[in-house]
Design an enzyme around this catalytic site. Structure first.
Site, short mmCIF file in Angstrom:
data_model
loop_
_atom_site.label_atom_id
_atom_site.label_comp_id
_atom_site.label_asym_id
_atom_site.label_seq_id
_atom_site.Cartn_x
_atom_site.Cartn_y
_atom_site.Cartn_z
CB SER A 1 -0.93 -0.02 1.22
OG SER A 1 -1.81 -1.12 1.16
CB CYS B 1 -3.50 -4.35 3.01
SG CYS B 1 -5.23 -3.85 3.15
CB CYS C 1 -6.94 -5.45 5.41
SG CYS C 1 -5.37 -4.79 5.96
CE LYS D 1 -9.24 -8.54 8.66
NZ LYS D 1 -8.44 -7.50 9.36
CE1 TYR E 1 -4.90 -6.65 12.49
CE2 TYR E 1 -3.29 -5.96 14.13
CZ TYR E 1 -3.63 -6.20 12.81
OH TYR E 1 -2.71 -5.99 11.82
CD GLU F 1 -9.18 -8.62 12.57
OE1 GLU F 1 -9.51 -7.41 12.54
OE2 GLU F 1 -8.22 -9.07 11.91
CG HIS G 1 -35.67 6.22 16.58
ND1 HIS G 1 -35.07 5.43 17.53
CD2 HIS G 1 -36.97 5.81 16.51
CE1 HIS G 1 -35.96 4.58 18.02
NE2 HIS G 1 -37.12 4.79 17.41
CD GLU H 1 -31.82 5.85 18.08
OE1 GLU H 1 -32.44 6.85 18.49
OE2 GLU H 1 -32.34 4.87 17.57
#
Length: 448
Positions: free
Chosen positions: A15, A43, A48, A51, A178, A182, A437, A442
């Site tokens: 990247s 990635c 990323c 995955k 992470y 994951e 809503h 919210e």
């Protein structure tokens, strides 16, 4: 005759390297890139993107069950790992082609082989060809760390998960970060029995304690097992093909697959950097200044190889800043403050800014607001899984200094909210915003 073969030679087409290359070329620089694996980097090729596609696939396990509560007559469904795997790899091929085409379209020459640094302005390709460049950019990324103990070679890393021939029935995942969480969620939703092994009793170190505690609670509820304060002693392959894993302070475990998710190591070994005077830190990362310059005037580095913030968007920004500064006449530096991040666990987590602990240590006076609720969809689905949002504010000014959440679509919600935190808005600004809503988001403007 030109003094150098190229204005810029980039090692690594991930990247950061790709962004730096194409932008530099767009500014008129003569640019070349060497990539020894596939253009796109971790990635796109083995991180990323594939995955996240597995995460999408895993979500269908719960969605199909929930659909029955919403009136859909969904029959019992079988999961075919090979179909998902092959479709994901096909998409990786597509993206690899797009990244390759992008470099070509911008006039960047690519060498699909390893390159090493053999001088302040020289690289040598695996084929033996020597090339000179005014600037050299190291963007070689990082690779998964594998612990050193007897039988460790019998395990795999996140790189190999995407190529498994069959879905293992019993998976041991080493690590608490992470990547570990994951893949634990992914394998669990696919029907594998997952055991997570961690050296401490803390998962997702660096994330807000309320979010990681909630994820641990939900993970246990989903059937994921944990072995804390455990070190590997050895792995042995049995006659059945399974693996016997011996741990400290715990009984041995028999599994069908061991996945190491124990951190990532910068890809600097064998690049020749130290031989030309480039300073590396204790973890092998290239030491750079705020302008991505190494200890050698002509050599720069961006992305995971610098081990600053190992996130794809950060590498991209570093690559952009490098190109703008060196070739674009628009010098600027990356702002590392208030970077949002996400964990695509089940359910996902996301956060930006300070954790509650960090805020209390740095600010002293802190106000914390929370929303602890069940998403409307989970209520009707009869799924007893609660979302948690937390807003951390400066107790004096009311400025929002941290926002953290775990629950359905948390990363999608946080991206927009991160703009408000980055802009320095106050809790009052959130309170004055009318709720949209009915949504989960919210809750951001209703927290007490």
């Amino acid at each position: 005759m030109a003094e150098y073969d190229y204005d810029l030679f980039v090692i690594g087409a991930g990247s950061g390297g790709t962004r730096a290359s194409r932008v530099s070329a767009a500014y008129g620089a003569k640019v070349a890139v060497a990539e020894e694996y596939r253009i796109g980097g971790t990635c796109v090729i083995r991180g990323c993107v594939p995955k996240k596609l597995l995460v999408y696939g895993a979500h269908f396990a719960e969605d199909l069950k929930d659909a029955r509560r919403f009136g859909w007559n969904v029959p019992e469904c079988d999961f075919d790992w090979a179909v998902l795997r092959d479709n994901v790899l096909a998409d990786v091929d597509r993206l690899n082609g797009l990244y390759t085409q992008t470099l070509h379209n911008n006039g960047v020459e690519t060498f699909l082989e390893r390159a090493t640094v053999t001088g302040p302005h020289e690289v040598t390709l695996a084929s033996g060809r020597k090339i000179t460049a005014k600037y050299i950019l190291i963007a070689s990324g990082a690779h998964p760390h594998v612990p050193d103990f007897p039988g460790a070679e019998l395990g795999i890393t996140s790189n190999e998960v995407f190529h498994l021939d069959t879905l293992p029935k019993r998976v041991l995942i080493a690590g608490g970060g992470y990547i570990a969480n994951e893949f634990a969620g992914i394998f669990n939703e696919f029907g594998s029995h997952v055991t997570m092994v961690n050296r401490t009793d803390v998962i997702l170190r660096g994330y807000d304690h309320s979010m990681r505690d909630r994820l641990l609670q939900i993970s246990l509820m989903k059937g994921i097992d944990f072995r804390f304060h455990a070190e590997f002693e050895k792995i042995e392959q049995l006659d059945s093909g399974a693996f016997k894993v011996t741990l400290t302070k715990h009984e041995p475990i028999e599994v069908d697959c061991v996945v190491f998710a124990t951190g990532r190591v910068p890809n600097t070994a064998g690049l020749g950097l130290e031989d030309v005077g480039v300073q590396l830190d204790s973890k092998g990362a290239v030491v750079v200044d705020a302008d991505n310059k190494s200890s050698v005037e002509s050599i720069y580095a961006v992305g995971d190889v610098t081990n600053r913030v190992q996130l794809t968007p950060v590498a991209i920004r570093e690559g952009q800043a490098f190109a703008d500064t060196i070739f674009g006449g628009k010098p600027h530096q990356v702002d590392y403050n208030c970077i949002p991040s996400a964990v695509f666990s089940h359910p996902p987590m996301a956060g930006v800014g300070m954790t509650e602990s960090e805020a209390r240590n740095k600010l002293g006076s802190v106000a914390v607001y929370t929303a602890d609720f069940r998403a409307m969809k989970n209520v009707l689905a009869d799924r007893n899984e609660r979302a948690l949002y937390k807003m951390i504010c400066d107790g004096v000014s009311g400025k929002v200094v941290g926002l953290h959440m775990i629950g359905p679509d948390a990363p999608e919600i946080l991206q927009a909210a991160a703009v408000a935190v980055k802009a320095g808005l106050t809790k009052d600004a959130f309170d004055q915003t009318v709720a949209l809503h009915p949504t989960m988001s919210e809750e951001l403007v209703l927290m007490k």
